[in-house]
Design an enzyme around this catalytic site. Structure first.
Site, PDB file in Angstrom:
ATOM      1  N   ARG A   6       1.879-124.646  33.995  1.00  0.00           N
ATOM      2  CA  ARG A   6       3.052-123.758  33.996  1.00  0.00           C
ATOM      3  C   ARG A   6       4.253-124.569  34.453  1.00  0.00           C
ATOM      4  O   ARG A   6       4.279-125.092  35.567  1.00  0.00           O
ATOM      5  CB  ARG A   6       2.794-122.579  34.934  1.00  0.00           C
ATOM      6  CG  ARG A   6       3.911-121.549  35.022  1.00  0.00           C
ATOM      7  CD  ARG A   6       3.524-120.473  36.029  1.00  0.00           C
ATOM      8  NE  ARG A   6       4.522-119.417  36.120  1.00  0.00           N
ATOM      9  CZ  ARG A   6       5.609-119.465  36.882  1.00  0.00           C
ATOM     10  NH1 ARG A   6       5.840-120.546  37.625  1.00  0.00           N
ATOM     11  NH2 ARG A   6       6.454-118.446  36.903  1.00  0.00           N
TER      12      ARG A   6
ATOM     13  N   LYS B  45       7.766-128.167  42.463  1.00  0.00           N
ATOM     14  CA  LYS B  45       7.466-127.626  43.790  1.00  0.00           C
ATOM     15  C   LYS B  45       7.718-128.634  44.907  1.00  0.00           C
ATOM     16  O   LYS B  45       7.898-129.835  44.687  1.00  0.00           O
ATOM     17  CB  LYS B  45       6.040-127.075  43.815  1.00  0.00           C
ATOM     18  CG  LYS B  45       5.959-125.788  42.998  1.00  0.00           C
ATOM     19  CD  LYS B  45       4.654-125.057  43.133  1.00  0.00           C
ATOM     20  CE  LYS B  45       4.746-123.707  42.395  1.00  0.00           C
ATOM     21  NZ  LYS B  45       3.457-122.999  42.363  1.00  0.00           N
TER      22      LYS B  45
END
Length: 301
Positions: free
Chosen positions: A266, A225
Site C-alpha cells: 500500500r 512511514k
C-alpha cells in the site's frame, strides 16, 4: 517454497501474477503524507485514476487520518468524504478498497462499489464491523492494532515484536472468523507504524515470512512511514526527511515485500513501487528459467 504461489489472494479479489500495488487516496485535510491535497471529491477521484494510470492495481480510499495523535472524525463527515469518491472511482472500473474503522462507512462504501474493507483496527474499533463485513461477503483486511491514534505510541512495548504481532494477529483472525467472516476472505497486515517504533517496524519487515506462515495473504503498508524517516536520517540526531521525500525508501520496502511473498503493498506514490514489484516478479521468474539465456547481438547494451 515458491513465493508466488504462497502469495495467494483473498476470495472475491482479482488474481495478479505478482505482488499487487494498492494506491492510497486520503480524502482528509490532515494526512501525515499529503496534507489534504485530495480533500475535494473531484480531486480525489482524479488522483485515484492517476494512480491507476501509474500502475496501481487497486485504490484504497480513506476519510479519517490515522497518523499518531490524530483525533477521530465524526461518522457523518467520514461518509461525506468517502462515499462519493468510492462511487466515482468504481464507476470508472477501478478496483476500490475502503479504509475505515466504522461499519456504517464500510457498508455504504461497499454499496457504492468498494470490493474490499481495510480496517486498521481489524474490527476492534466498532463491534458492528465484523458482522457487517460478514453480511457483505467482501474481503477484509485485518491489521495488527493496539489502540487509537491518540495514545498508540504508549502501547509500543514488546519483548519480541515478531512473535507478539504474529500471536495477536492470529487471535484477531480467529475472532473475526468466529464472528462470521469467511477465512478465505481475510487479508492480514502487520500494522507498520501503529503502536510500533522504528526497530519494531524493521524487525517485522525482516521477518515477513513469520507473518505469511499464518496462511493468509499479506498486505504491507510501509509507505512514507516514520521508520523510513529514521533510517534515512542516518546519523544520531539528524532530522528525518519529510514524508514526501521517502518514496524511494518506500519502493525499496515494496521490493523486499514482493520478494518475501506479500500479496500487496500500500503506497502513496505508485510508479516507483509498480516498477519495483515487476522487477521482483521478473527475478522470481528467472529462478525457474534456464540459466543459459540465448545470446542476442547487442543485448548487453
Amino acid at each position: 517454497m515458491n513465493t508466488l504461489r504462497a502469495r495467494g489472494t483473498a476470495e472475491g479479489l482479482p488474481e495478479w501474477d505478482r505482488c499487487a500495488v494498492m494506491g492510497v487516496v486520503n480524502v482528509t485535510p490532515d494526512s501525515f503524507s499529503d496534507g489534504g491535497r485530495w480533500f475535494d471529491t473531484t480531486a480525489a477521484v482524479k488522483r485515484g485514476l492517476d494512480l491507476v494510470a501509474q500502475g496501481a492495481d487497486l485504490v484504497d480510499v480513506g476519510g479519517e487520518s490515522t497518523r499518531p495523535g490524530a483525533s477521530r472524525v465524526d461518522e457523518d463527515e467520514e461518509l461525506r468524504r468517502v462515499v462519493p469518491v468510492v462511487r466515482g472511482l468504481a464507476a470508472e472500473g477501478v478496483t476500490v478498497s475502503v479504509d475505515t474503522m466504522r461499519a456504517t462507512v464500510a457498508a455504504r462504501a461497499v454499496a457504492s462499489g468498494a470490493v474490499l474493507v481495510n480496517d486498521v483496527s481489524g474490527g476492534l474499533a466498532d463491534p458492528a464491523m465484523v458482522p457487517a463485513v460478514a453480511a457483505a461477503e467482501v474481503p477484509f483486511v485485518v491489521m495488527h492494532w493496539r489502540g487509537f491514534s491518540q495514545d498508540m505510541n504508549s502501547r509500543a512495548v514488546y519483548d519480541d515484536v515478531v512473535a507478539e504481532v504474529v500471536a495477536e494477529l492470529r487471535d484477531r483472525m480467529d475472532a473475526v472468523v468466529a464472528g462470521g467472516v469467511d477465512p478465505a476472505r481475510i487479508v492480514l497486515d502487520p500494522g507498520l507504524g501503529f503502536a510500533k517504533r522504528a526497530p519494531h517496524d524493521l524487525a517485522l519487515v525482516a521477518h515477513l515470512g513469520a507473518l505469511r506462515a499464518l496462511g493468509r495473504p499479506l498486505l504491507v503498508a510501509a509507505s512514507r512511514k516514520r521508520f523510513l524517516g529514521h533510517v534515512l536520517a542516518g546519523a544520531e540526531g539528524a532530522a528525518p526527511p519529510p514524508a514526501r521525500e521517502r518514496d524511494a525508501a518506500t519502493a525499496a520496502v515494496s521490493a523486499i515485500a514482493a520478494h518475501e511473498g506479500a500479496w500487496a503493498v500500500r503506497v502513496h506514490e505508485v510508479r516507483a513501487t509498480a516498477d519495483a514489484v515487476r522487477v521482483a516478479r521478473a527475478v522470481e521468474a528467472a529462478r525457474t528459467a534456464p540459466t543459459a539465456a540465448p545470446t542476442t547481438p547487442g543485448a548487453a547494451r
